[in-house]
Design a protein around this motif. Sequence first.
Motif, PDB file in Angstrom:
ATOM      1  N   TRP A  29       0.837  -1.198   0.000  1.00 52.11           N
ATOM      2  CA  TRP A  29       0.000   0.000   0.000  1.00 52.11           C
ATOM      3  C   TRP A  29       0.878   1.256   0.000  1.00 52.11           C
ATOM      4  CZ3 TRP A  29      -0.582   4.272   2.991  1.00 52.11           C
ATOM      5  CH2 TRP A  29      -1.690   5.077   2.717  1.00 52.11           C
ATOM      6  N   VAL A  30       1.936   1.252   0.815  1.00 52.21           N
ATOM      7  CA  VAL A  30       2.842   2.402   0.885  1.00 52.21           C
ATOM      8  C   VAL A  30       3.479   2.640  -0.481  1.00 52.21           C
ATOM      9  CG1 VAL A  30       5.027   3.242   1.866  1.00 52.21           C
ATOM     10  CG2 VAL A  30       3.304   2.210   3.357  1.00 52.21           C
ATOM     11  N   VAL A  31       3.931   1.569  -1.117  1.00 52.40           N
ATOM     12  CA  VAL A  31       4.555   1.691  -2.429  1.00 52.40           C
ATOM     13  C   VAL A  31       3.561   2.277  -3.437  1.00 52.40           C
ATOM     14  CG1 VAL A  31       5.509   0.357  -4.361  1.00 52.40           C
ATOM     15  CG2 VAL A  31       6.278  -0.096  -2.023  1.00 52.40           C
ATOM     16  N   GLU A  32       2.320   1.805  -3.404  1.00 53.36           N
ATOM     17  CA  GLU A  32       1.297   2.322  -4.316  1.00 53.36           C
ATOM     18  C   GLU A  32       0.984   3.787  -4.033  1.00 53.36           C
ATOM     19  OE1 GLU A  32      -1.962  -0.423  -3.971  1.00 53.36           O
ATOM     20  OE2 GLU A  32      -0.825  -2.033  -4.952  1.00 53.36           O
ATOM     21  N   ALA A  33       0.906   4.154  -2.760  1.00 51.08           N
ATOM     22  CA  ALA A  33       0.647   5.555  -2.409  1.00 51.08           C
ATOM     23  C   ALA A  33       1.786   6.445  -2.888  1.00 51.08           C
ATOM     24  CB  ALA A  33       0.460   5.696  -0.899  1.00 51.08           C
ATOM     25  N   LEU A  53      12.343  12.778  -1.098  1.00 50.58           N
ATOM     26  CA  LEU A  53      11.371  11.688  -1.090  1.00 50.58           C
ATOM     27  C   LEU A  53      11.724  10.666  -2.158  1.00 50.58           C
ATOM     28  CD1 LEU A  53       8.765  10.300  -0.204  1.00 50.58           C
ATOM     29  CD2 LEU A  53       7.516  11.844  -1.726  1.00 50.58           C
ATOM     30  N   GLU A  54      12.089  11.135  -3.307  1.00 50.02           N
ATOM     31  CA  GLU A  54      12.453  10.238  -4.406  1.00 50.02           C
ATOM     32  C   GLU A  54      13.636   9.346  -4.013  1.00 50.02           C
ATOM     33  OE1 GLU A  54      12.392  10.871  -9.139  1.00 50.02           O
ATOM     34  OE2 GLU A  54      13.685  12.242  -8.034  1.00 50.02           O
ATOM     35  N   ALA A  55      14.613   9.907  -3.325  1.00 55.08           N
ATOM     36  CA  ALA A  55      15.762   9.124  -2.863  1.00 55.08           C
ATOM     37  C   ALA A  55      15.321   8.068  -1.844  1.00 55.08           C
ATOM     38  CB  ALA A  55      16.816  10.043  -2.253  1.00 55.08           C
ATOM     39  N   ASP A  56      14.416   8.438  -0.944  1.00 58.62           N
ATOM     40  CA  ASP A  56      13.920   7.478   0.036  1.00 58.62           C
ATOM     41  C   ASP A  56      13.104   6.374  -0.628  1.00 58.62           C
ATOM     42  OD1 ASP A  56      15.144   8.568   2.279  1.00 58.62           O
ATOM     43  OD2 ASP A  56      13.474   9.936   2.657  1.00 58.62           O
ATOM     44  N   GLY A  61      12.894   0.691  -2.358  1.00 62.30           N
ATOM     45  CA  GLY A  61      12.912  -0.350  -3.390  1.00 62.30           C
ATOM     46  C   GLY A  61      14.085  -1.295  -3.220  1.00 62.30           C
ATOM     47  N   VAL A  62      15.250  -0.748  -2.917  1.00 59.13           N
ATOM     48  CA  VAL A  62      16.443  -1.567  -2.688  1.00 59.13           C
ATOM     49  C   VAL A  62      16.220  -2.480  -1.489  1.00 59.13           C
ATOM     50  CG1 VAL A  62      18.867  -1.480  -1.968  1.00 59.13           C
ATOM     51  CG2 VAL A  62      18.045   0.058  -3.761  1.00 59.13           C
ATOM     52  N   GLN A  63      15.676  -1.916  -0.413  1.00 60.39           N
ATOM     53  CA  GLN A  63      15.464  -2.698   0.804  1.00 60.39           C
ATOM     54  C   GLN A  63      14.416  -3.789   0.596  1.00 60.39           C
ATOM     55  OE1 GLN A  63      17.692  -2.451   3.003  1.00 60.39           O
ATOM     56  NE2 GLN A  63      18.527  -0.614   2.065  1.00 60.39           N
ATOM     57  N   ILE A  64      13.398  -3.512  -0.197  1.00 60.91           N
ATOM     58  CA  ILE A  64      12.381  -4.526  -0.488  1.00 60.91           C
ATOM     59  C   ILE A  64      13.004  -5.679  -1.268  1.00 60.91           C
ATOM     60  CG2 ILE A  64      10.282  -5.002  -1.826  1.00 60.91           C
ATOM     61  CD1 ILE A  64       9.311  -2.189  -0.974  1.00 60.91           C
ATOM     62  N   LEU A  91      10.743   4.058   6.047  1.00 62.41           N
ATOM     63  CA  LEU A  91       9.307   4.340   6.157  1.00 62.41           C
ATOM     64  C   LEU A  91       9.043   5.557   7.039  1.00 62.41           C
ATOM     65  CD1 LEU A  91       7.799   0.745   6.420  1.00 62.41           C
ATOM     66  CD2 LEU A  91       7.693   2.309   4.464  1.00 62.41           C
ATOM     67  N   SER A  92       9.825   5.729   8.077  1.00 63.78           N
ATOM     68  CA  SER A  92       9.679   6.907   8.942  1.00 63.78           C
ATOM     69  C   SER A  92       9.974   8.185   8.168  1.00 63.78           C
ATOM     70  CB  SER A  92      10.603   6.803  10.150  1.00 63.78           C
ATOM     71  OG  SER A  92      10.198   5.753  10.983  1.00 63.78           O
ATOM     72  N   ARG A  93      11.016   8.152   7.347  1.00 64.16           N
ATOM     73  CA  ARG A  93      11.332   9.342   6.536  1.00 64.16           C
ATOM     74  C   ARG A  93      10.230   9.613   5.508  1.00 64.16           C
ATOM     75  NH1 ARG A  93      16.474   6.840   6.526  1.00 64.16           N
ATOM     76  NH2 ARG A  93      16.254   6.308   4.303  1.00 64.16           N
ATOM     77  N   ILE A  94       9.717   8.563   4.882  1.00 61.16           N
ATOM     78  CA  ILE A  94       8.635   8.738   3.914  1.00 61.16           C
ATOM     79  C   ILE A  94       7.402   9.297   4.609  1.00 61.16           C
ATOM     80  CG2 ILE A  94       7.015   7.480   2.426  1.00 61.16           C
ATOM     81  CD1 ILE A  94       9.419   5.664   1.663  1.00 61.16           C
ATOM     82  N   GLN A  95       7.102   8.792   5.788  1.00 61.07           N
ATOM     83  CA  GLN A  95       5.967   9.299   6.558  1.00 61.07           C
ATOM     84  C   GLN A  95       6.131  10.797   6.828  1.00 61.07           C
ATOM     85  OE1 GLN A  95       5.591   7.704  10.526  1.00 61.07           O
ATOM     86  NE2 GLN A  95       3.419   8.157  10.600  1.00 61.07           N
ATOM     87  N   GLU A  96       7.335  11.210   7.157  1.00 61.42           N
ATOM     88  CA  GLU A  96       7.593  12.629   7.409  1.00 61.42           C
ATOM     89  C   GLU A  96       7.412  13.460   6.138  1.00 61.42           C
ATOM     90  OE1 GLU A  96       8.596  16.084   9.623  1.00 61.42           O
ATOM     91  OE2 GLU A  96       7.738  14.143  10.111  1.00 61.42           O
TER      92      GLU A  96
END
Length: 109
Positions: A29-33, A53-56, A61-64, A91-96
């Motif tokens: 879901w996070v990836v789709e959002a 955000l793009e870097a995160d 993607g690398v971590q997945i 995910l915390s950085r993306i959330q921010e």
Amino acid sequence: IRGISERFYRGDSAETWAQFGQFLEGLQWVVEACAALEQAQTANRVFAAWHSLEADLSDLGVQIRELMGAVETRDPIRIADLIGYEIVPVLSRIQEHIRLTQEGAIDHA
């Protein structure tokens, strides 16, 4: 999320794998959002911190991919490490980023 990581450190029970499946659904879901955010960016809706955000997102993607490798080898310690030390911080950085984007949208409304 950290609870899943901790469970893998203790061993990989059927319950842990079931919760991991739910984690993967949430991650999807996070990836789709984030893909929707990327489409909005492409449509000329500029987000102030887009490059960060793009870097995160790239890092996620690398971590997945790393996580999927650990799943294929059924390595519970590697799975726990990736979730706890790599994926949670991203995910915390993306959330921010999303929070700041929402605040910016409210400020400009």
